[in-house]
Design an enzyme around this catalytic site. Structure first.
Site, PDB file in Angstrom:
ATOM      1  N   SER A 125      80.008  -8.161  10.997  1.00 25.68           N
ATOM      2  CA  SER A 125      79.157  -7.838  12.024  1.00 25.68           C
ATOM      3  C   SER A 125      79.426  -8.274  13.402  1.00 25.68           C
ATOM      4  CB  SER A 125      77.897  -8.210  11.530  1.00 25.68           C
ATOM      5  OG  SER A 125      77.612  -9.703  11.574  1.00 25.68           O
ATOM      6  N   LYS A 172      77.342 -14.392  20.653  1.00 28.12           N
ATOM      7  CA  LYS A 172      76.701 -13.236  19.624  1.00 28.12           C
ATOM      8  C   LYS A 172      75.287 -13.006  19.616  1.00 28.12           C
ATOM      9  CE  LYS A 172      76.799 -11.634  14.813  1.00 28.12           C
ATOM     10  NZ  LYS A 172      77.602 -11.793  13.343  1.00 28.12           N
ATOM     11  N   SER A 218      81.952 -11.688   8.424  1.00 31.18           N
ATOM     12  CA  SER A 218      81.459 -11.280   9.713  1.00 31.18           C
ATOM     13  C   SER A 218      82.109 -11.861  10.942  1.00 31.18           C
ATOM     14  CB  SER A 218      80.283 -11.248  10.061  1.00 31.18           C
ATOM     15  OG  SER A 218      79.451 -10.317   9.051  1.00 31.18           O
TER      16      SER A 218
END
Lengths: 97, 479, 491
Positions: free
Chosen positions: C152, C77, C176
Site C-alpha cells: 500500500s 505516508k 506494504s
C-alpha cells in the site's frame, strides 16, 4: 467448511459491520466472498489441536501506565473536526427509538 | 402455583483512579461536556490504549477481599458494537480469563446468613453519555465518562428474593467503598447494577428465561424493579405467555420495567483479544503487595468488636457499615478508657440522627472524634446528665469547641453534692407532707412526683442516680 | 546538486557546509514534485508549511545543531498523523481530517529537524497491493507509468524511485513496504514488530502493522531508522530496547554469513526474470563470502489464508471508530442514527475496505470464530515457529520479494484473491513479527525492477542493513533512476 453467502447472511454481516450496501454490492459480494472463503478454508488443512493461538508476535507481559492525569483540555481543537455540535456535545440523530 | 424468583446481579463499580482505564484523561465528575475526553477517549485515528496500573491493582484488591482467584495472565478483549457514546465502536473489556475469578460475598438477609458465589469480576472501560433533552429530537454526546475504569462484578444466579438481592448489593457497596476502590456515589453512577431476573415453579430445577434489567442506580430502584419484574413474569406466564429473553429498563416514575428495542437482543459482539495490547500479567509479588494494602474487612472487624469489646452483633454491624464509622468509633475507644457501649449508643443514636438530618456522611462530620470523646467523658464520669449531654452535643455540633469549656461557661454541671441534694429533698418533704404519708402507706407511685419536683428544683442538674437513692432513703425514713 | 545521485549523507554534508540551505533543498524537491505530479505520489503538499519547517531547520543548523537529518526533507505516508496536515489514509472517510496531533514517528522526525515534504498516496487504509484502492487515484510506477507501483505504500515508493524525496516513511502490514520497494526498484525496510511506535499511525491490523522507511540505499535507511525507531510508552506493544545506531554495522564484512533459502520461496509461480535476478544476487553474496543453506518454511503457503483472516478481523474492529460522529465523513442525507452511521461508512469507504470489513466481521462472528479466527492464530504460531527454526540454521533468509515485477493497472481487478496472492512472500514476516527488507537487484526484460527480500531474526535490523549495504557497495542497482527523471533535472 463455510456455506456460500446468502442474502440473509449478507444483511446480518452488513448490519454488524455498520455498512449500507447498494444493489451492485449485494450482487457482486457473494462471488467475491466465495473466492475469499475458498482461500481461507485452506486453514482447515492443518491439525492444530496441540497449538496455542498466537495473538501477537511477542506475547510477553504488557507494561502498564501509572495512574496520572497527563491529558490537557483540548476540546476546541478536537471539536474543530466535528460534523455537528451543540454546547460542547457531539450531535447525532436521536439515540432513543 | 408457587413461584420462585431467581436473580443474578452484574454490578458496575467505577474504580477510584485519578486517570482513565486506557488514557491519561481525568476521571473527575461534573466537568463541562467533553473536556475530559482526550485523543484516546475520542478514538482519533492512530491512538492506542495503555492500561492503568492502579485499576488493575484495585481489581486485585477486590479479588483478595472476596477470596477469589487472581488470573496471573489475561487478555483485554474487544466487544464490538456501534453506539455513538462508544467512540471506538468497541469497548475494551475482558472476556475469557478475567482478572478475578470466583470468590463470594457473605451477608445477612431476612435474619439468615447468605453466601453468594461470584462468577467473575473483570476490568473494562465505561461508555460516554447520551443526552436527549432539548436538542429537537436529536441527542448530544458527552464523552467525559468514556474510558473510566469499571470493575464488573458478576454473581451466580443464586439470589432468591428481592431482600437478598438488595442485601447483597448493599454488602458489595460497603465492601468496595471499605477497601477504597470505589467512591460508592450512586447518584453519580459510581455503583450501578444490572439484574438478571427469572422465575420458575417452586421445586423446578431448570431456570426460566431471564430478562436483564439495566442500570439500577439506587437500592430502592433495585428493590422495586425486581419486585415489579417478578410480578410481571409470573402474571405473564400464568396468563399463558412465554417470557422472552430481553433487556429491560426500569422507569422509576411509572414504577415499571420496559423492554428496550429488540435489536439489542440480536447482537453478536464478536469478542476477540485486543491486538493493541499484550497479555496482562500479575505476579506473586504484586498480589502480595496488594494484600498489604487491604485493610481489615468489615466482617472481620465486626467480629473483633464483638470479641474484644463485647458489642452485640447488631452494634458491631452498625459500626462497620463504612470505614468512616468504624474509624470514628475506634478513635473514641482505642486507648482512651472509654466505655465502648456508651460510644456505640451515642454514635448510633444522636450522631447518626444529626448526620442524617444534616444529610452528611460521617467523613464530613463537623464533630471530630476528639470533641465527641470530650463529651462522652463527662457523661461517663457523671458530670452530665443525658439531657444535658444532648444539649452540649448540639452546641458542639453548631458552634464547635470543647465539651469541658461549654460545661463550665454555661453551667452544665450536674449536682452531685450530697448536702445540696439532701437539703433540697428535706424542703420538698416539708412542703408536701400528704404525699410523704401516701408513700409511706405503700403508694410507691408518688415517688415519681418527688423525682420530678426535685429535678425541677435543681434546674435539671441533679444527678439522677444519686437523687434516686437519696430520695428513697429519706422517704422511707431510713436515717 | 544532482538529486538523482545524491545520498542522505551527501545532503547532510551539503547542509552543514552551507553549500545549500534547507529552504533551498526543500524548494528544489517541491519543484521536482510539482514537475512530476502526474505520478500521483502525493495526496497533500503544503509548500508554505514545509518551507517554514525548513527555515526553522536552517536556524538550528546556523546554531551548530547537526543531527544527521537536520534540514533534510522527508515524505511521509499519509497513514501517519501530522499535526496541522490533512491526514487521509487514502480514504474519503478522512478526506476532511486535519490531524490534531503528531504520530510518534512524525514527532521523532520533527525533533531531528527533518522537513515534512508532503503526505504520500497509499491504498485506502493500507488495504491493497497496487495503490489502486486510494480515494485519491492511482500512483504510477516511475519505471513504466502504465504499471502499478505496488502497495500500500505506493506513493512513498514511487516518490523515492523518482527521487522526489530522499527518504520516505511507510508502513507494512503484509508487505506494504517491501512489495512496492521491489516494484519501484528502491530499498525498503520493515522493522521488527514493536521497533517503531504505532502511536499516530492509523491502524489497519494492529498486531501486524509496523512503520518503516524507504530510500534509495540501505545506508540512507539506516539513518532514517535511527531517527524513527525507539520506545514509546503510548504504544503498549512498543519494544523496550535501548536506542540503537543502525548505521553502526553497515561495513561489517559478510564472510561466513549463512544465507537461508526457503525451499518454498523458490518454486513455480515466480517469473523467470525474477528467479534469474535473485540467483545473480545470491552469486554476488557468495562472492562477498556468504554461503547458501537451504531451509524449510513448511507452513508458508498458509500465510496468505492466515493473513486474510487475521488482518480483516482486526480491521473490521479498528475501522468501527469511523462513524461520522466526532470527525471524518458524514453522509449528507440520513434518517435515524443507524442509517447515519451505515450510510456515512458506505460513502466514506471504498470497495476493498468494505470487503475486508465484511470478511473480518464474518470470521469473528458466532459459529465461525473458532474455525477461522482461532485456527488462523494457531497456524500463525506454526508459521512463526518455522521461521525461528530456520534461523537456527542460518543468519538471514533471502528470496524474491514478489513473484513478478510490476503489473499493469487493472490486471488484478476481477478476483480480490488474485491480488492477495501477490503478497505470498512478504506476509509471513509480518505474521512472525520479523524485520524484512527489499533491495533492488536488477531488472526484467522490459526494464522493470526486481527486488530481493532479506529477512532476519527479531531485532536484527542492524545486521540486515549491513547485509544490504555490502551488496549495494558491490553493485549499483540502487543508484539507477527511471528514464523519466533522467537529464535536465539538476537543481
Amino acid at each position: 467448511m463455510a456455506d456460500s453467502l446468502d442474502e440473509n447472511t449478507l444483511t446480518v454481516l452488513a448490519r454488524l459491520s455498520g455498512l449500507e450496501l447498494n444493489a451492485l454490492e449485494r450482487a457482486s459480494l457473494p462471488d467475491q466472498f466465495d473466492s475469499i472463503l475458498t482461500l481461507i478454508d485452506r486453514l482447515q488443512e492443518v491439525d492444530t489441536r496441540a497449538i496455542e493461538p498466537l495473538a501477537q508476535a511477542f506475547d510477553h507481559c504488557m507494561r502498564l501506565r501509572e495512574d496520572e492525569v497527563t491529558s490537557q483540555n483540548q476540546r476546541d481543537l478536537f471539536q474543530s473536526l466535528a460534523p455537528e455540535l451543540v454546547d460542547g456535545l457531539y450531535l447525532v440523530p436521536n439515540v432513543m427509538e | 402455583m408457587k413461584w420462585e424468583l431467581v436473580i443474578g446481579l452484574e454490578t458496575h463499580v467505577q474504580l477510584a483512579t485519578r486517570s482513565k482505564m486506557f488514557s491519561g484523561s481525568s476521571t473527575a465528575f461534573g466537568a463541562d461536556p467533553n473536556v475530559h475526553a482526550d485523543a484516546v477517549d475520542l478514538a482519533l485515528p492512530g491512538v492506542l490504549p495503555v492500561p492503568n496500573r492502579q485499576a488493575v491493582a484495585f481489581a486485585i484488591r477486590f479479588g483478595l477481599a472476596v477470596g477469589a482467584n487472581i488470573s496471573r495472565r489475561s487478555w483485554f478483549a474487544r466487544k464490538n458494537y456501534f453506539y455513538p457514546d462508544l467512540p471506538k465502536g468497541y469497548q475494551i473489556s475482558q472476556f475469557e480469563n478475567p482478572v478475578v475469578q470466583g470468590g463470594e460475598i457473605v451477608f445477612q438477609a431476612e435474619g439468615k446468613a447468605c453466601r453468594v458465589p461470584l462468577t467473575r469480576a473483570h476490568l473494562e472501560e465505561d461508555a460516554g453519555k447520551s443526552l436527549h433533552e432539548a436538542f429537537h429530537g436529536r441527542s448530544g454526546i458527552d464523552l467525559n465518562r468514556a474510558g473510566t475504569p469499571l470493575l464488573e462484578i458478576v454473581t451466580e444466579p443464586t439470589l432468591r428474593s428481592v431482600a437478598e438481592a438488595v442485601a447483597y448489593a448493599r454488602t458489595l457497596h460497603q465492601l468496595v467503598t471499605w477497601i477504597g476502590i470505589c467512591d460508592g456515589n450512586m447518584q453519580e453512577g459510581s455503583f450501578r447494577c444490572d439484574a438478571n431476573v427469572s422465575v420458575r415453579p417452586m421445586g423446578q430445577v431448570e431456570f426460566g428465561t431471564r430478562c436483564e434489567i439495566k442500570n439500577l442506580n439506587s437500592f430502592r430502584f433495585m428493590e422495586r424493579a425486581i419486585q415489579y419484574e417478578f410480578e410481571r413474569q409470573v402474571e405473564w406466564i400464568e396468563n399463558g405467555g412465554t417470557v422472552v429473553q430481553e433487556t429491560r429498563l426500569y422507569d422509576p416514575d411509572r414504577d415499571e420495567t420496559r423492554a428496550m428495542r429488540s435489536k439489542e437482543n440480536a447482537q453478536d459482539y464478536r469478542y476477540f483479544p485486543d491486538p493493541d495490547q499484550l497479555p496482562l500479567c500479575i505476579d506473586e509479588a504484586w498480589i502480595a503487595a496488594e494484600r498489604q494494602h487491604l485493610p481489615e474487612l468489615p466482617a472481620e472487624m465486626a467480629q473483633r468488636l464483638r470479641d474484644q469489646m463485647g458489642l452485640s452483633a447488631y452494634d458491631a454491624g452498625l459500626l462497620t457499615v463504612s470505614r468512616g464509622w468504624a474509624n470514628y468509633f475506634l478513635e473514641l475507644v482505642t486507648g482512651t478508657g472509654m466505655d465502648p457501649k456508651l460510644a456505640v449508643n451515642w454514635m448510633t443514636g444522636e450522631l447518626a440522627a444529626m448526620l442524617k438530618r444534616a444529610d452528611r456522611e460521617i467523613s464530613h462530620c463537623p464533630l471530630q472524634p476528639a470533641q465527641m470523646l470530650g463529651l462522652l467523658r463527662r457523661i461517663q464520669d457523671g458530670t452530665l446528665s443525658g439531657k444535658m449531654a444532648k444539649e452540649v452535643f448540639e452546641i458542639l455540633w453548631e458552634e464547635g469547641g470543647e465539651a469541658d469549656q461549654i460545661i463550665t461557661a454555661r453551667g452544665f454541671m450536674q449536682v452531685s453534692d450530697l448536702s445540696v441534694l439532701e437539703s433540697l429533698i428535706d424542703e420538698l418533704m416539708a412542703a408536701h407532707p400528704d404525699q410523704v404519708a401516701e408513700f409511706r402507706s405503700g403508694k410507691e407511685k408518688v415517688f415519681g412526683f418527688f423525682v420530678g419536683r426535685a429535678m425541677k428544683a435543681s434546674g435539671g442538674r441533679a444527678n439522677p442516680a444519686q437523687l434516686n437513692t437519696l430520695l428513697r432513703d429519706r422517704l422511707k425514713g431510713n436515717h | 546538486m544532482d538529486l538523482n545521485r545524491t545520498s542522505l549523507t551527501a545532503l547532510a554534508q551539503g547542509l552543514r557546509s552551507r553549500e545549500f540551505s534547507s529552504v533551498e533543498l526543500t524548494r528544489t524537491y517541491l519543484e521536482r514534485m510539482a514537475a512530476h505530479s502526474s505520478l500521483g505520489c502525493f495526496i497533500t503538499v503544503d509548500p508554505e508549511r514545509s518551507l517554514l519547517q525548513a527555515k526553522a531547520a536552517d536556524a538550528r543548523l546556523a546554531r551548530g545543531e547537526s543531527t544527521p537529518l537536520m534540514g533534510i526533507p522527508v515524505a511521509h505516508k499519509d497513514i501517519f498523523c501530522a499535526s496541522g496536515w490533512l491526514t487521509t489514509c487514502g480514504s474519503r472517510m478522512l478526506s476532511n481530517f486535519v490531524a490534531p496531533y503528531d504520530a510518534h514517528v512524525i514527532q521523532r522526525f520533527n525533533e531531528a529537524g527533518a522537513v515534512i515534504l508532503g503526505k504520500t498516496n497509499m491504498d485506502e487504509f493500507a488495504m491493497g497491493s497496487s495503490n489502486e484502492t486510494s480515494f485519491y487515484g492511482p500512483v504510477r510506477n516511475p519505471w513504466s507509468t502504465d504499471r502499478v507501483p505496488g502497495g500500500s505504500s505506493g506513493g512513498s515508493a514511487a516518490a523515492v524511485a523518482a527521487r522526489l524525496a530522499p527518504l520516505a516513511t511507510a508502513s507494512d502490514t503484509g508487505g506494504s513496504i517491501r512489495q512496492p520497494a521491489a516494484l519501484c526498484g528502491i530499498t525498503g525496510l520493515k522493522p521488527t514488530y514493536g521497533r517503531v511506535s504505532r502511536y499516530g499511525m492509523i491502524a489497519y491490523a494492529s498486531s501486524l502493522d509496523q512503520g518503516g522507511v524507504m530510500a534509495p540505499s540501505a545506508a540512507d535507511i539506516a539513518l532514517g531508522l535511527t531517527v524513527m525507531a525507539g520506545f514509546d510508552a503510548r504504544d503498549a506493544t512498543s519494544v523496550a530496547c535501548p536506542e540503537e545506531d543502525f548505521t553502526a554495522q553497515l561495513a561489517r564484512p559478510l564472510e561466513g554469513l549463512r544465507i537461508g533459502l526457503p525451499r518454498q520461496y523458490f518454486g513455480e509461480g515466480t517469473s523467470v526474470a525474477v528467479t534469474k535476478r535473485i540467483e545473480e544476487a545470491l552469486e554476488v553474496y557468495e562472492s562477498l563470502g556468504a554461503r547458501r543453506v537451504v531451509v524449510d518454511l513448511p507452513h508458508s503457503d498458509l500465510s496468505v489464508p492466515v493473513y486474510y483472516v487475521l488482518a480483516p478481523a482486526e480491521a473490521s474492529s479498528n475501522l468501527s471508530r469511523y462513524d461520522g460522529v466526532r470527525y471524518g465523513w458524514r453522509a449528507s442525507q440520513y434518517g435515524d442514527l443507524g442509517e447515519m452511521i451505515a450510510r456515512s461508512r458506505a460513502e466514506g469507504f471504498g470497495a476493498e475496505v468494505k470487503r475486508r470489513i465484511l470478511t473480518g466481521t464474518y470470521v469473528l462472528s458466532k459459529g465461525y470464530y473458532d474455525a477461522y479466527y482461532l485456527q488462523a492464530q494457531r497456524v500463525r504460531r506454526l508459521i512463526q515457529q518455522d521461521f525461528l527454526a530456520a534461523f537456527e540454521q542460518c543468519d538471514v533468509l533471502m528470496g524474491p520479494t514478489t513473484p513478478t515485477t510490476a503489473f499493469a493497472f487493472g490486471a488484478k481487478g476481477g478476483d480480490p484473491v488474485e491480488m492477495y496472492l501477490s503478497d505470498i512472500f512478504t506476509i509471513g514476516v509480518n505474521l512472525a513479527g520479523l524485520p524484512g527488507m527489499s533491495i533492488p537487484v536488477g531488472f526484467d526484460e522490459v526494464g522493470l525492477p526486481v527486488g530481493l527480500q532479506i529477512i532476519g531474526p527479531h531485532l536484527s535490523e542492524t545486521r540486515l542493513l549491513g547485509v544490504a549495504h555490502r551488496y549495494q557497495q558491490a553493485t549499483d542497482w540502487h543508484e539507477r533512476v527511471p528514464a523519466l527523471v533522467q537529464g535536465g533535472e539538476r537543481g
